[in-house]
Design a protein around this motif. Structure first.
Motif, PDB file in Angstrom:
ATOM      1  N   ARG A  36       0.834  -1.207   0.000  1.00 19.40           N
ATOM      2  CA  ARG A  36       0.000   0.000   0.000  1.00 19.40           C
ATOM      3  C   ARG A  36       0.869   1.258   0.000  1.00 19.40           C
ATOM      4  O   ARG A  36       0.513   2.268  -0.625  1.00 19.40           O
ATOM      5  CB  ARG A  36      -0.909   0.003   1.240  1.00 19.40           C
ATOM      6  CG  ARG A  36      -2.095  -0.929   1.112  1.00 19.40           C
ATOM      7  CD  ARG A  36      -2.810  -1.097   2.453  1.00 19.40           C
ATOM      8  NE  ARG A  36      -3.950  -1.978   2.307  1.00 19.40           N
ATOM      9  CZ  ARG A  36      -5.210  -1.570   2.124  1.00 19.40           C
ATOM     10  NH1 ARG A  36      -5.491  -0.281   2.094  1.00 19.40           N
ATOM     11  NH2 ARG A  36      -6.176  -2.441   1.991  1.00 19.40           N
ATOM     12  N   ARG A 176     -10.185  -7.437  -6.836  1.00 18.76           N
ATOM     13  CA  ARG A 176      -8.898  -7.656  -6.167  1.00 18.76           C
ATOM     14  C   ARG A 176      -8.580  -9.136  -6.052  1.00 18.76           C
ATOM     15  O   ARG A 176      -7.439  -9.544  -6.244  1.00 18.76           O
ATOM     16  CB  ARG A 176      -8.882  -6.980  -4.809  1.00 18.76           C
ATOM     17  CG  ARG A 176      -8.425  -5.565  -5.005  1.00 18.76           C
ATOM     18  CD  ARG A 176      -8.393  -4.772  -3.762  1.00 18.76           C
ATOM     19  NE  ARG A 176      -7.498  -5.292  -2.751  1.00 18.76           N
ATOM     20  CZ  ARG A 176      -7.444  -4.808  -1.527  1.00 18.76           C
ATOM     21  NH1 ARG A 176      -8.249  -3.842  -1.183  1.00 18.76           N
ATOM     22  NH2 ARG A 176      -6.602  -5.285  -0.653  1.00 18.76           N
ATOM     23  N   ASP A 180      -5.193 -10.579  -7.625  1.00 22.88           N
ATOM     24  CA  ASP A 180      -4.206 -11.173  -6.712  1.00 22.88           C
ATOM     25  C   ASP A 180      -3.994 -12.663  -6.997  1.00 22.88           C
ATOM     26  O   ASP A 180      -2.907 -13.194  -6.787  1.00 22.88           O
ATOM     27  CB  ASP A 180      -4.622 -10.962  -5.248  1.00 22.88           C
ATOM     28  CG  ASP A 180      -4.631  -9.485  -4.846  1.00 22.88           C
ATOM     29  OD1 ASP A 180      -4.070  -8.661  -5.598  1.00 22.88           O
ATOM     30  OD2 ASP A 180      -5.200  -9.148  -3.783  1.00 22.88           O
ATOM     31  N   ARG A 183      -2.175 -13.146 -11.121  1.00 17.63           N
ATOM     32  CA  ARG A 183      -0.952 -12.527 -11.638  1.00 17.63           C
ATOM     33  C   ARG A 183       0.118 -13.609 -11.835  1.00 17.63           C
ATOM     34  O   ARG A 183       0.029 -14.711 -11.255  1.00 17.63           O
ATOM     35  CB  ARG A 183      -0.470 -11.440 -10.669  1.00 17.63           C
ATOM     36  CG  ARG A 183      -0.067 -11.986  -9.333  1.00 17.63           C
ATOM     37  CD  ARG A 183       0.321 -10.864  -8.371  1.00 17.63           C
ATOM     38  NE  ARG A 183       0.646 -11.408  -7.086  1.00 17.63           N
ATOM     39  CZ  ARG A 183       0.292 -10.872  -5.926  1.00 17.63           C
ATOM     40  NH1 ARG A 183      -0.388  -9.747  -5.889  1.00 17.63           N
ATOM     41  NH2 ARG A 183       0.645 -11.446  -4.791  1.00 17.63           N
TER      42      ARG A 183
END
Ligand code: DC
Length: 217
Positions: A36, A176, A180, A183
Motif C-alpha cells: 500500500r 482484487r 491477486d 498474476r
C-alpha cells in the motif's frame, strides 16, 4: 518461530494476526501495508502502474521502513509515516495493481524475510506461505465468502462514519481477488502445507484460538 497467514482481501487476516501476536508475544507484520505504501507513492506522483520503465524508476526512488511503536507496526515511505494514509480504498485497489510488478515485489521480499529471521513473527499477506516464508512452522490460508467479506468491510466503514455502497465494495473485492490470484508472480494461492480456514461462520475468538493451538504443537 514464523506463522504465515495468507488469504484474500477482507478475510480478517490483520484482525486475527494482531490478536494472535498479542497472545503469543510475537511481532505482527502486515505486508499489505508495504504494498500500500508503494501504491501511495504511485498515486501521489501520478505514476502509471502499467508503464514498466516508470515502475522501475519509481522503485529506485522508494525506501520502505518498518518500525514498531508501542508494539504497533508503522510504515515509513521515504522517511514519512504513512500508516494512516495507506488505509484508503483507492490505495488498496492500486496496491493490488502494483503488487503484480516484479520490481515492486523484489523491493519488498528481502525486507520481509529479514524481519522474520530476526523475530518471532506472524506475517500476513498473499504469498507468505508460498514464497516469502516457505519454511514457516504454521501456515494458514484464511478466507470467507465474498458476501461475508463485503459485509464486514461495509460495517467497518459505517463505524468510521462513512456511507459506503455495499455493491461497490463487493465488486472491488471480486476484482482484487481476481488480480491477486491470477498474476504471474507470487499469486495468492494456498500453500500445499497450509491449513484452509473458512471464517464465514467462525467468531474472531475461535479463529485466534485455533491458530494459537497450532503454534503450540
Ligand atoms: O492485505 P491488503 O489489502 O492490505 O493488501 C493490499 C494489496 O497488496 C493486495 O490486494 C495485494 C497486495 N499484496 C501482495 O500482493 N502480497 C502480499 N504479501 C501482501 C499484499
Amino acid at each position: 518461530m514464523n506463522i504465515a497467514i495468507d488469504g484474500p482481501a477482507g478475510a480478517g487476516k490483520s484482525t486475527i494476526a494482531k490478536l494472535v501476536a498479542e497472545k503469543l508475544g510475537f511481532i505482527y507484520v502486515d505486508t499489505g501495508a508495504m504494498y500500500r505504501s508503494i501504491a501511495l507513492y504511485f498515486i501521489n506522483n501520478n505514476i502509471d502502474s502499467e508503464d514498466d520503465k516508470a515502475v522501475v524508476d519509481a522503485c529506485d526512488k522508494i525506501n520502505i521502513q518498518i518500525k514498531y511503536e508501542d508494539g504497533v507496526q508503522q510504515v515509513y515511505l521515504n522517511g514519512e509515516n504513512v500508516s494512516v494514509a495507506i488505509r484508503k480504498e483507492e490505495v488498496g485497489n492500486m496496491a493490488s495493481k502494483v503488487a503484480a510488478k516484479k520490481p515492486v515485489r523484489d523491493l519488498l521480499l528481502q525486507l520481509q524475510r529479514d524481519i522474520a529471521t530476526e523475530n518471532d513473527v506472524i506475517m500476513d499477506g498473499r504469498d507468505i506461505g508460498t514464497n516469502v516464508l516457505p519454511n514457516a512452522e504454521v501456515k494458514i490460508y484464511l478466507t470467507a465468502s465474498v458476501s461475508e467479506r463485503a459485509r464486514r468491510r461495509y460495517e467497518q466503514l459505517v463505524e468510521k462514519g462513512e456511507n459506503p455502497d455495499i455493491t461497490k465494495i463487493e465488486a472491488d473485492i471480486e476484482q482484487r481477488d481476481y488480480q491477486d490470484m491470477n498474476r504471474d508472480i507470487a499469486p495468492l494461492k494456498q500453500a500445499d502445507d497450509a491449513i484452509y480456514l473458512d471464517t464465514s461462520d467462525m467468531t474472531i475468538q475461535e479463529v485466534v484460538e485455533f491458530i494459537c493451538d497450532k503454534a503450540k504443537v
